[in-house]
Design a protein around this motif. Structure first.
Motif, PDB file in Angstrom:
ATOM      1  N   LEU A  91      54.341  45.744  32.781  1.00 42.85           N
ATOM      2  CA  LEU A  91      53.424  45.997  31.666  1.00 42.85           C
ATOM      3  C   LEU A  91      52.028  45.367  31.890  1.00 42.85           C
ATOM      4  O   LEU A  91      51.087  45.661  31.164  1.00 42.85           O
ATOM      5  CB  LEU A  91      54.024  45.444  30.360  1.00 42.85           C
ATOM      6  CG  LEU A  91      55.362  46.066  29.950  1.00 42.85           C
ATOM      7  CD1 LEU A  91      55.871  45.431  28.662  1.00 42.85           C
ATOM      8  CD2 LEU A  91      55.190  47.559  29.733  1.00 42.85           C
ATOM      9  N   ILE A  92      51.802  44.467  32.856  1.00 48.28           N
ATOM     10  CA  ILE A  92      50.502  43.816  33.151  1.00 48.28           C
ATOM     11  C   ILE A  92      49.645  44.766  33.993  1.00 48.28           C
ATOM     12  O   ILE A  92      50.120  45.283  35.015  1.00 48.28           O
ATOM     13  CB  ILE A  92      50.730  42.499  33.899  1.00 48.28           C
ATOM     14  CG1 ILE A  92      51.549  41.538  33.044  1.00 48.28           C
ATOM     15  CG2 ILE A  92      49.389  41.851  34.275  1.00 48.28           C
ATOM     16  CD1 ILE A  92      51.946  40.248  33.749  1.00 48.28           C
ATOM     17  N   PRO A  93      48.288  44.962  33.643  1.00 50.46           N
ATOM     18  CA  PRO A  93      47.414  45.896  34.410  1.00 50.46           C
ATOM     19  C   PRO A  93      46.856  45.239  35.682  1.00 50.46           C
ATOM     20  O   PRO A  93      45.693  44.811  35.726  1.00 50.46           O
ATOM     21  CB  PRO A  93      46.299  46.211  33.408  1.00 50.46           C
ATOM     22  CG  PRO A  93      46.218  45.014  32.523  1.00 50.46           C
ATOM     23  CD  PRO A  93      47.603  44.477  32.409  1.00 50.46           C
ATOM     24  N   TRP A  94      47.785  45.097  36.634  1.00 49.29           N
ATOM     25  CA  TRP A  94      47.343  44.402  37.866  1.00 49.29           C
ATOM     26  C   TRP A  94      46.203  45.149  38.572  1.00 49.29           C
ATOM     27  O   TRP A  94      45.304  44.525  39.147  1.00 49.29           O
ATOM     28  CB  TRP A  94      48.547  44.285  38.824  1.00 49.29           C
ATOM     29  CG  TRP A  94      49.627  43.394  38.290  1.00 49.29           C
ATOM     30  CD1 TRP A  94      50.839  43.758  37.818  1.00 49.29           C
ATOM     31  CD2 TRP A  94      49.543  41.995  38.165  1.00 49.29           C
ATOM     32  NE1 TRP A  94      51.576  42.705  37.399  1.00 49.29           N
ATOM     33  CE2 TRP A  94      50.773  41.562  37.609  1.00 49.29           C
ATOM     34  CE3 TRP A  94      48.573  41.013  38.488  1.00 49.29           C
ATOM     35  CZ2 TRP A  94      51.054  40.232  37.360  1.00 49.29           C
ATOM     36  CZ3 TRP A  94      48.884  39.702  38.240  1.00 49.29           C
ATOM     37  CH2 TRP A  94      50.087  39.305  37.669  1.00 49.29           C
ATOM     38  N   ARG A  95      46.136  46.380  38.548  1.00 53.53           N
ATOM     39  CA  ARG A  95      45.069  47.120  39.260  1.00 53.53           C
ATOM     40  C   ARG A  95      43.680  46.828  38.645  1.00 53.53           C
ATOM     41  O   ARG A  95      42.692  46.638  39.356  1.00 53.53           O
ATOM     42  CB  ARG A  95      45.361  48.611  39.224  1.00 53.53           C
ATOM     43  CG  ARG A  95      44.352  49.453  39.976  1.00 53.53           C
ATOM     44  CD  ARG A  95      44.716  50.915  39.928  1.00 53.53           C
ATOM     45  NE  ARG A  95      46.007  51.137  40.556  1.00 53.53           N
ATOM     46  CZ  ARG A  95      46.619  52.305  40.603  1.00 53.53           C
ATOM     47  NH1 ARG A  95      46.065  53.361  40.054  1.00 53.53           N
ATOM     48  NH2 ARG A  95      47.810  52.428  41.195  1.00 53.53           N
ATOM     49  N   LEU A  96      43.611  46.812  37.323  1.00 54.74           N
ATOM     50  CA  LEU A  96      42.320  46.544  36.670  1.00 54.74           C
ATOM     51  C   LEU A  96      41.845  45.135  36.971  1.00 54.74           C
ATOM     52  O   LEU A  96      40.668  44.888  37.241  1.00 54.74           O
ATOM     53  CB  LEU A  96      42.464  46.765  35.152  1.00 54.74           C
ATOM     54  CG  LEU A  96      41.204  46.498  34.314  1.00 54.74           C
ATOM     55  CD1 LEU A  96      40.087  47.447  34.741  1.00 54.74           C
ATOM     56  CD2 LEU A  96      41.518  46.683  32.822  1.00 54.74           C
ATOM     57  N   THR A 114      40.509  44.865  40.483  1.00 55.53           N
ATOM     58  CA  THR A 114      39.156  45.424  40.610  1.00 55.53           C
ATOM     59  C   THR A 114      38.120  44.455  40.063  1.00 55.53           C
ATOM     60  O   THR A 114      37.047  44.227  40.644  1.00 55.53           O
ATOM     61  CB  THR A 114      39.062  46.760  39.880  1.00 55.53           C
ATOM     62  OG1 THR A 114      40.049  47.661  40.419  1.00 55.53           O
ATOM     63  CG2 THR A 114      37.679  47.364  40.012  1.00 55.53           C
ATOM     64  N   ALA A 115      38.416  43.836  38.907  1.00 56.44           N
ATOM     65  CA  ALA A 115      37.479  42.883  38.320  1.00 56.44           C
ATOM     66  C   ALA A 115      37.287  41.673  39.219  1.00 56.44           C
ATOM     67  O   ALA A 115      36.171  41.127  39.358  1.00 56.44           O
ATOM     68  CB  ALA A 115      37.984  42.464  36.933  1.00 56.44           C
ATOM     69  N   ALA A 116      38.401  41.235  39.823  1.00 54.51           N
ATOM     70  CA  ALA A 116      38.297  40.074  40.709  1.00 54.51           C
ATOM     71  C   ALA A 116      37.409  40.379  41.914  1.00 54.51           C
ATOM     72  O   ALA A 116      36.612  39.540  42.369  1.00 54.51           O
ATOM     73  CB  ALA A 116      39.693  39.628  41.141  1.00 54.51           C
ATOM     74  N   ILE A 117      37.588  41.581  42.456  1.00 53.94           N
ATOM     75  CA  ILE A 117      36.754  41.955  43.610  1.00 53.94           C
ATOM     76  C   ILE A 117      35.270  42.003  43.214  1.00 53.94           C
ATOM     77  O   ILE A 117      34.385  41.507  43.926  1.00 53.94           O
ATOM     78  CB  ILE A 117      37.227  43.295  44.184  1.00 53.94           C
ATOM     79  CG1 ILE A 117      38.622  43.150  44.784  1.00 53.94           C
ATOM     80  CG2 ILE A 117      36.251  43.802  45.232  1.00 53.94           C
ATOM     81  CD1 ILE A 117      39.261  44.456  45.225  1.00 53.94           C
ATOM     82  N   LEU A 118      34.997  42.591  42.044  1.00 53.37           N
ATOM     83  CA  LEU A 118      33.596  42.666  41.589  1.00 53.37           C
ATOM     84  C   LEU A 118      33.005  41.275  41.326  1.00 53.37           C
ATOM     85  O   LEU A 118      31.818  41.031  41.546  1.00 53.37           O
ATOM     86  CB  LEU A 118      33.514  43.511  40.312  1.00 53.37           C
ATOM     87  CG  LEU A 118      33.884  44.994  40.479  1.00 53.37           C
ATOM     88  CD1 LEU A 118      33.828  45.706  39.123  1.00 53.37           C
ATOM     89  CD2 LEU A 118      32.936  45.673  41.470  1.00 53.37           C
ATOM     90  N   LEU A 119      33.792  40.318  40.858  1.00 52.01           N
ATOM     91  CA  LEU A 119      33.289  38.963  40.632  1.00 52.01           C
ATOM     92  C   LEU A 119      33.112  38.213  41.929  1.00 52.01           C
ATOM     93  O   LEU A 119      32.219  37.382  42.069  1.00 52.01           O
ATOM     94  CB  LEU A 119      34.288  38.238  39.710  1.00 52.01           C
ATOM     95  CG  LEU A 119      33.927  36.789  39.357  1.00 52.01           C
ATOM     96  CD1 LEU A 119      32.596  36.756  38.600  1.00 52.01           C
ATOM     97  CD2 LEU A 119      35.028  36.156  38.490  1.00 52.01           C
ATOM     98  N   ALA A 120      33.924  38.505  42.904  1.00 50.80           N
ATOM     99  CA  ALA A 120      33.841  37.769  44.173  1.00 50.80           C
ATOM    100  C   ALA A 120      32.571  38.112  44.954  1.00 50.80           C
ATOM    101  O   ALA A 120      32.051  37.279  45.699  1.00 50.80           O
ATOM    102  CB  ALA A 120      35.078  38.074  45.021  1.00 50.80           C
ATOM    103  N   ILE A 121      32.072  39.332  44.774  1.00 49.81           N
ATOM    104  CA  ILE A 121      30.872  39.733  45.541  1.00 49.81           C
ATOM    105  C   ILE A 121      29.656  38.877  45.182  1.00 49.81           C
ATOM    106  O   ILE A 121      29.016  38.283  46.072  1.00 49.81           O
ATOM    107  CB  ILE A 121      30.594  41.221  45.330  1.00 49.81           C
ATOM    108  CG1 ILE A 121      31.711  42.058  45.991  1.00 49.81           C
ATOM    109  CG2 ILE A 121      29.231  41.602  45.911  1.00 49.81           C
ATOM    110  CD1 ILE A 121      31.607  43.541  45.704  1.00 49.81           C
ATOM    111  N   PRO A 122      29.266  38.709  43.863  1.00 53.01           N
ATOM    112  CA  PRO A 122      28.090  37.860  43.593  1.00 53.01           C
ATOM    113  C   PRO A 122      28.342  36.390  43.909  1.00 53.01           C
ATOM    114  O   PRO A 122      27.421  35.674  44.294  1.00 53.01           O
ATOM    115  CB  PRO A 122      27.838  38.079  42.096  1.00 53.01           C
ATOM    116  CG  PRO A 122      29.108  38.574  41.542  1.00 53.01           C
ATOM    117  CD  PRO A 122      29.774  39.362  42.633  1.00 53.01           C
ATOM    118  N   LEU A 123      29.617  35.945  43.723  1.00 53.81           N
ATOM    119  CA  LEU A 123      29.870  34.556  44.067  1.00 53.81           C
ATOM    120  C   LEU A 123      29.664  34.322  45.557  1.00 53.81           C
ATOM    121  O   LEU A 123      29.148  33.283  45.989  1.00 53.81           O
ATOM    122  CB  LEU A 123      31.293  34.175  43.647  1.00 53.81           C
ATOM    123  CG  LEU A 123      31.552  34.123  42.126  1.00 53.81           C
ATOM    124  CD1 LEU A 123      33.021  33.797  41.839  1.00 53.81           C
ATOM    125  CD2 LEU A 123      30.651  33.087  41.481  1.00 53.81           C
TER     126      LEU A 123
END
Length: 817
Positions: free
Chosen positions: A45-50, A53-62
């Protein structure tokens, strides 16, 4: 599986369908979906895919931020600080580093401050600006900064009265905002000066703002200095330090406070010096720097007096009337003007011209009658003007320069006239008298031959006018000053003819007039008139030959001068001095011009001698002598030597040029030494002509002396013309004592007649036929030799350096009152 849920979601959208089958299928699909969901694992039931994706987008500016921090920590720190603390004064990042000097700028109230910024980290590509804003305000004033040195920029801010913040900027890069502290201490913002001149000047008080560092006032004035400050004032002190004097002469003046922000100092203007003024505010705080001014006290200058006429040195005959003109000026008004006259051996004579004056300028005009004074030739009378002003100190006394009037005899005056008179002017006097008589005679003849009454009436008026003009001219000639001996005979004859003409005017008023008898009276002195005309014509023709003798004398003097100048350059070369070598071409041109003058002399002398042959038997010896002189001159041929001197001079060969010039001079001198009338005349010895009337020979001698006297003499032992001096020549050719013809001279009135000629080169009426005489002078003043020069100033313009050493003391004594 997503298809069950998707089908349920799709069918659920059509629940409003009225078909029973459609409703049954929708309920079954929804039930199947609910059963399927009930069997799912909770972990799914947890949206692991979303989240991935958010983690990848946050890792780029960091990652980018980390990379920036490692690569450029300064940029990272600046950006992070501006993001984390947006209200702080953190300038945008730039490789340029701004270092302000001073780090904590201060300025006095209303004063100025010099700001500087040293910029490192690279050369600014954009203009450097100074940003200024008031504290607590957002408006920014951008001012250009000035480059003082490489990497250093400055800007001066003045008239600061409110707190401000400043920063230096290059484009978007800037320094931090730095506050400028305003020091609230007394400061002099403005100064006004009130000057009250002394009462005797009659001037009003003047008030003006002090815009210079000097106060100028008339001695004895009252000076008030008002200083305006930026703060309320309580006291002030002004110190007067004289330019000359000790510490005991220093004076202090306390201030008065007429208004809260003004301090006033009042003192009398007595001595030149310096002023130091200090003011203090209500708290006792003095100004940081005293007001330092120069005080210049101008004394009341004495009147400026100019004696315009007579000039510094004037020659006058004992019976002359000398015009005296002068001006006096004073800044504040004249009181008295007087003229002082001094004669050696007598006390000064003072005559008050204006005893009570009040105007600033005064023009004086009077005459000085030398006959009333009783002066004699040789005496010198000195004249000057004196003036006083209203200064109570009695120091306002001014005087003009001294004018010296030297008394000369009438013989010397006649000699001066002869120097100024040409041969044509001499002949014009006699011809004008003859023309006036001829005009009167023709007018009477036209009256006699008139045919009608109208013609007779007009002819009578014309005859009356002709007789009147002729009588006026004869009376003026009869009373004119004679400069030549033949003019004395003309005066006697003119006096007789003037009486006859006046009688004829009265005779013309009779009706009818005796025209034949009047014509007979006009010819009452035919023999005397004819003899005078012949003698005047003979003197004129002799003068034409003697003029050529004087011209040859001038050529010789010029050649002598050229020779001496060549010799001087040769002597310099022998001493190893070559600075005057460049003068040789110009000197060669002078030699060439003298050679051309010799050619012109030969041509003109031959033409005049041939023209005058067989005209006067008494003139033949002089003409023959002139022709022999020309022949000897052609044989001597000094022109070749002159040409050689010119050629060598242009080539820079000084010795050869001098040798040829000296040989040419020697040839000319040998020709002058010949015992013959023409060369003797060139040496100043007038020839004796075989005429029974002695005044003819004397008149010719006077004309020769005048011709030679006009030559620019050089002072050699042969007796040159004396530089235009007066006195003429003696029998040995030496110049007699006299004075310069350039000096102004006042003497008896003398008419001036313009010369007229009928052919070029004749210098007068050489062939006996004359053109119409020029108009007569309207008044006797036309012939007066007044002083032509005027003078302004009080002293000579000579400088000691321009006077040779042996004569400096003598010149100094001469020009010292």
């Amino acid at each position: 599986p997503r298809n069950v849920a998707a089908a349920a979601a799709t069918l659920d959208e059509a629940t409003a369908s009225a078909t029973p089958l459609h409703q049954w299928l929708a309920r079954r699909t929804l039930d199947d979906a609910a059963a399927t969901l009930a069997t799912l694992n909770p972990a799914r039931l947890i949206p692991w895919r979303l989240w991935k994706t958010a983690a990848i987008l946050l890792a780029i500016p960091l990652a980018l931020a980390g990379t920036l921090r490692l690569a450029s920590p300064e940029v990272f720190a600046t950006v992070a600080s501006r993001l984390l603390n947006p209200t702080a004064d953190i300038p945008p990042y730039s490789p340029l580093v701004f270092i302000l000097d001073p780090a904590e700028p201060r300025a006095t109230y209303g004063g100025e401050v010099l700001l500087a910024a040293t910029i490192t980290g690279g050369e600014p590509e954009l203009p450097v600006e100074t940003l200024v804003r008031r504290t607590g305000r957002s408006e920014i004033l951008r001012l250009p900064a000035f480059r003082e040195a490489p990497g250093r920029y400055t800007r001066r801010l003045d008239a600061l009265t409110d707190p401000v913040e400043i920063a230096f900027a290059v484009g978007r890069a800037r320094s931090t905002w730095t506050p400028v502290e305003i020091l609230l201490e007394p400061r002099i913002l403005a100064a006004d000066v009130h000057i009250t001149p002394p009462a005797y000047t009659g001037l009003e008080t003047t008030t003006f703002p002090l815009d210079t560092n000097e106060i100028t006032a008339l001695e004895g004035s009252e000076i008030t200095l008002e200083l305006t400050s930026n703060r309320p004032l309580a006291s002030g002190t002004l110190t007067l330090t004289p330019a000359v004097g000790g510490e005991t002469d220093v004076r202090s003046v306390a201030a008065t406070v007429p208004s809260p922000h003004t301090a006033a100092f009042t003192w009398p203007a007595a001595r030149t010096g310096r002023i130091h003024a200090v003011v203090s505010d209500l708290r006792g705080t003095p100004t940081a720097e005293p007001l330092d001014l120069a005080l210049r006290i101008t004394p009341d200058q004495p009147p400026a007096v100019d004696l315009v006429s007579p000039p510094a040195l004037l020659l006058a005959t004992p019976e002359s009337v000398v015009p005296v003109r002068g001006t006096a000026r004073d800044d504040f008004g004249l009181a008295r003007l007087q003229i002082v006259r001094t004669l050696a051996g007598f006390r000064d004579r003072v005559r008050v011209i204006a005893p009570s004056l009040h105007q600033k300028s005064y023009e004086f005009e009077d005459t000085l009658d030398l006959y009333d004074i009783g002066l004699e030739p040789g005496q010198i009378i000195e004249i000057m003007l004196e003036a006083r002003d209203h200064n109570p100190s009695l120091l306002g006394h001014g005087s003009s320069g001294i004018s010296r009037v030297k008394i000369i005899s009438e013989d010397q005056y006649a000699e001066y006239i002869r120097l100024q008179t040409t041969t044509g002017e001499f002949s014009a006097r006699f011809q004008s008298a003859n023309d006036a008589i001829d005009d009167a005679r023709r007018a009477l003849e036209e009256l006699r031959d008139a045919d009608t009454p109208e013609d007779a009436r007009q002819a009578r008026e014309d005859a009356r006018q002709a007789l009147r003009d002729a009588a006026d001219l004869m009376e003026e000639i009869a009373g004119d000053f004679p400069a030549f001996d033949l003019e004395k005979r003309l005066q006697d004859l003119a006096g007789k003819q003037a009486g006859i003409l006046r009688d004829l005017i009265d005779e013309l008023d009779r009706d009818p007039p005796d025209i034949d008898g009047m014509l007979d009276q006009l010819g009452r002195h035919p023999q005397e008139q004819q003899q005078l005309d012949e003698d005047a014509r003979f003197a004129r023709d002799a003068a034409r030959i003697l003029e050529m003798a004087a011209r040859f004398r001038e050529i010789y003097q010029n050649q002598e001068s050229v020779t001496k100048r060549f010799e001087s350059i040769v002597d310099q070369f022998r001493r190893g001095e070559h600075q005057n070598r460049r003068q040789l071409p110009a000197l060669a041109d002078t030699q060439e011009r003298n050679r051309e003058a010799l050619d012109e002399f030969k041509t003109e002398l031959r033409a005049r001698a041939e023209d005058l042959q067989n005209t006067h038997p008494a003139l033949e010896p002089l003409i023959d002598s002139a022709l022999r002189f020309l022949q000897e001159l052609d044989v001597a041929e000094p022109e070749t030597l002159m040409d050689a001197a010119s050629t060598h001079g242009r080539a820079g060969q000084a010795q050869e040029a001098y040798t040829n010039a000296e040989l040419a001079r020697a040839l000319l001198e040998r020709l002058l030494q010949e015992p013959d009338p023409f060369p003797e005349a060139a040496m100043g010895e007038a020839p004796e002509f075989n005429v029974p009337r002695g005044d003819v020979n004397e008149n010719i001698r006077q004309m020769l002396e005048a011709m030679l006297g006009r030559l620019p003499g050089d002072g050699d032992d042969m007796g040159p013309g004396g530089g235009g001096g007066m006195g003429g020549f003696g029998a040995d050719g030496a110049a007699a004592s006299g004075f310069s013809m350039n000096l102004p001279v006042v003497g008896p009135d003398r008419l001036r007649f313009d010369p007229f000629s009928t052919r070029p080169g004749a210098d007068g009426d050489g062939d006996g036929r004359t053109a119409e005489a020029p108009p007569l002078p309207e008044t006797a003043e036309t012939g007066t030799l007044d002083a032509p020069a005027t003078r302004e100033g009080e002293a000579t313009t000579l400088t000691p350096e321009s006077i040779p050493e042996p004569y400096r003391e003598a010149v100094k004594k001469y020009f010292t009152p």
